[in-house]
Motif scaffolding. Structure first.
Motif, mmCIF file in Angstrom:
data_model
loop_
_atom_site.group_PDB
_atom_site.id
_atom_site.type_symbol
_atom_site.label_atom_id
_atom_site.label_comp_id
_atom_site.label_asym_id
_atom_site.label_seq_id
_atom_site.Cartn_x
_atom_site.Cartn_y
_atom_site.Cartn_z
ATOM 1 N N ILE A 32 9.771 -26.739 0.898
ATOM 2 C CA ILE A 32 8.828 -27.582 1.608
ATOM 3 C C ILE A 32 9.301 -27.784 3.270
ATOM 4 N N GLN A 33 10.363 -27.780 3.306
ATOM 5 C CA GLN A 33 10.960 -27.897 4.890
ATOM 6 C C GLN A 33 10.790 -26.741 5.468
ATOM 7 N N VAL A 34 11.008 -25.508 4.776
ATOM 8 C CA VAL A 34 10.937 -24.022 5.453
ATOM 9 C C VAL A 34 9.053 -23.854 5.662
ATOM 10 N N LEU A 35 8.357 -24.355 4.985
ATOM 11 C CA LEU A 35 7.008 -24.261 5.329
ATOM 12 C C LEU A 35 6.428 -24.960 6.251
ATOM 13 N N GLU A 36 7.156 -26.186 6.462
ATOM 14 C CA GLU A 36 6.729 -27.302 7.353
ATOM 15 C C GLU A 36 7.042 -26.694 8.843
ATOM 16 N N LYS A 37 8.069 -26.034 9.010
ATOM 17 C CA LYS A 37 8.507 -25.460 10.191
ATOM 18 C C LYS A 37 7.866 -24.187 10.644
ATOM 19 N N MET A 38 7.594 -23.639 9.486
ATOM 20 C CA MET A 38 6.636 -22.346 9.771
ATOM 21 C C MET A 38 5.415 -22.835 10.266
ATOM 22 N N PHE A 39 4.741 -23.619 9.318
ATOM 23 C CA PHE A 39 3.403 -23.917 10.138
ATOM 24 C C PHE A 39 3.329 -24.713 11.467
ATOM 25 N N ARG A 40 4.397 -25.741 11.686
ATOM 26 C CA ARG A 40 4.544 -26.271 12.825
ATOM 27 C C ARG A 40 4.631 -25.285 13.982
ATOM 28 N N TYR A 41 5.239 -23.827 13.965
ATOM 29 C CA TYR A 41 5.222 -23.089 14.860
ATOM 30 C C TYR A 41 3.932 -22.243 14.851
ATOM 31 N N TRP A 42 3.484 -21.897 13.801
ATOM 32 C CA TRP A 42 2.190 -20.946 13.903
ATOM 33 C C TRP A 42 0.892 -21.695 14.160
ATOM 34 N N LEU A 43 0.734 -23.121 13.718
ATOM 35 C CA LEU A 43 -0.447 -23.593 13.861
ATOM 36 C C LEU A 43 -0.350 -24.520 14.928
ATOM 37 N N SER A 44 0.688 -25.118 15.622
ATOM 38 C CA SER A 44 0.532 -25.974 16.663
ATOM 39 C C SER A 44 1.400 -25.570 17.814
ATOM 40 N N VAL A 45 2.282 -24.535 17.856
ATOM 41 C CA VAL A 45 3.026 -23.905 18.879
ATOM 42 C C VAL A 45 2.425 -22.647 19.426
ATOM 43 N N ALA A 46 2.295 -21.671 18.525
ATOM 44 C CA ALA A 46 1.982 -20.356 18.755
ATOM 45 C C ALA A 46 0.585 -20.392 19.357
ATOM 46 N N SER A 47 0.059 -19.440 20.164
ATOM 47 C CA SER A 47 -1.275 -19.294 20.398
ATOM 48 C C SER A 47 -2.134 -18.182 19.450
ATOM 49 N N ALA A 48 -2.712 -18.673 18.438
ATOM 50 C CA ALA A 48 -3.469 -17.739 17.758
ATOM 51 C C ALA A 48 -4.722 -17.206 18.375
ATOM 52 N N PRO A 49 -5.106 -16.025 17.958
ATOM 53 C CA PRO A 49 -6.457 -15.673 18.531
ATOM 54 C C PRO A 49 -7.423 -16.593 17.874
ATOM 55 N N GLN A 50 -8.623 -16.699 18.758
ATOM 56 C CA GLN A 50 -9.739 -17.477 18.356
ATOM 57 C C GLN A 50 -10.843 -16.654 17.725
ATOM 58 N N ALA A 51 -11.449 -17.007 16.529
ATOM 59 C CA ALA A 51 -12.364 -16.111 15.636
ATOM 60 C C ALA A 51 -13.633 -15.743 16.739
ATOM 61 N N GLY A 52 -13.595 -14.637 16.812
ATOM 62 C CA GLY A 52 -14.914 -13.879 17.331
ATOM 63 C C GLY A 52 -14.258 -13.411 18.841
ATOM 64 N N ASN A 53 -13.148 -13.779 19.239
ATOM 65 C CA ASN A 53 -12.824 -13.329 20.491
ATOM 66 C C ASN A 53 -11.757 -12.006 20.363
ATOM 67 N N VAL A 54 -11.488 -11.726 19.273
ATOM 68 C CA VAL A 54 -10.698 -10.576 19.127
ATOM 69 C C VAL A 54 -11.410 -9.319 19.378
ATOM 70 N N ARG A 55 -10.818 -8.305 20.117
ATOM 71 C CA ARG A 55 -11.605 -6.997 20.280
ATOM 72 C C ARG A 55 -10.856 -5.698 19.988
ATOM 73 N N SER A 56 -11.269 -4.865 19.164
ATOM 74 C CA SER A 56 -10.735 -3.545 18.677
ATOM 75 C C SER A 56 -10.657 -2.803 19.770
ATOM 76 N N CYS A 57 -9.392 -2.225 19.513
ATOM 77 C CA CYS A 57 -9.162 -1.291 20.660
ATOM 78 C C CYS A 57 -9.473 0.023 20.274
#
Length: 274
Positions: free
Chosen positions: A249-274
């Motif tokens: 649980i501790q590891v999951l919480e740290k992982m989620f905190r980074y990827w869901l709260s800190v990191a900037s994830a691409p918004q749906a519909g805004n990703v463009r293929s190269c």
């Protein structure tokens, strides 16, 4: 022991009280006697259901329920491991509504179909708040106990995110191949203990539509080859998770905190293929 119970309530299946003591029954089978009354834990564990004067239940471990069959008769709740606890007739009307809202599915689907988290009702938000609708995490996790812990953790701390659980990577690939850009997940998590997880990762990263989606591979401790293969296959991060549930649980919480709260994830519909 008392601090662990309060700090990690997702690990608790139910509590049984007698006098000034409480038996804490954990989801992994442990049973611990603590010198605190059930009333103490009822005040500390918000969201748990007091189904009986002697029992306090984590609703996310409940698979089914039975209404009182007659006047002055008790109802019952069935837990996911098959155990049954009585529900006093006086408490039935108090618990039925929150029980219906928070009760988890009793099992993951058999053929890889996704399970939407009951914590996040996005249907009413998508039209008003497109940015909220785009915040979705998809996760492959077939272990029933761990998937329940994931859902509870997400519901408690990241309820603004939509969550879909899959029991296989093939199931995830099947669903993602048939959706539009606006419905793409912002983050994908793959359980490395599942057969074919590396193949799923490679398939996603080799596809121009999906390769920009941050994809995290969960790897068991000591599996260094899988960690190397994960990065070689394009994983954005490889997270080593421990076997004991409190540290998991501790590891999951740290992982989620980074990827869901800190990191900037691409918004749906805004990703463009190269």
């Amino acid at each position: 022991m008392i601090q662990e119970a309060i700090q990690y309530p997702a690990l608790i299946k139910y509590l049984k009280g007698f006098s000034n003591y409480t038996w804490v029954h954990y989801g992994d089978g442990r049973k611990v006697l603590l010198a605190k009354s059930l009333v103490f834990f009822e005040k500390k564990l918000s969201g748990f259901l007091r189904v009986h004067k002697t029992a306090l239940v984590n609703p996310h471990y409940i698979a089914d329920f039975q209404a009182p069959p007659g006047h002055k008769m008790a109802g019952s709740v069935s837990l996911r491991d098959g155990e049954t606890l009585p529900v006093s007739r006086r408490r039935w009307s108090l618990i039925i509504d929150p029980l219906l809202v928070t009760m988890l599915p009793s099992s993951l689907p058999a053929h890889g179909e996704p399970v939407s988290s009951p914590f996040v009702a996005l249907a009413g938000l998508e039209k008003k708040h497109p940015s909220v609708a785009s915040r979705r995490m998809w996760m492959v996790m077939a272990d029933e106990l761990k998937s329940g812990l994931v859902q509870q953790l997400m519901g408690e701390k990241w309820s603004q995110w939509g969550l879909k659980l899959f029991d296989t990577g093939n199931g995830l690939q099947k669903v993602i191949a048939g959706i539009g850009e606006a419905d793409m997940p912002a983050v994908i998590v793959l359980d490395g203990s599942q057969p074919g997880s590396l193949l799923t990762l490679q398939t996603l990263k080799n596809n121009s539509r999906f390769r920009f989606i941050p994809t995290i591979l969960l790897s068991s401790a000591g599996n260094y080859d899988q960690a190397q293969q994960g990065y070689a296959s394009g994983a954005n991060s490889v997270i080593v998770y421990p076997t004991d549930l409190p540290r998991f649980i501790q590891v999951l919480e740290k992982m989620f905190r980074y990827w869901l709260s800190v990191a900037s994830a691409p918004q749906a519909g805004n990703v463009r293929s190269c």
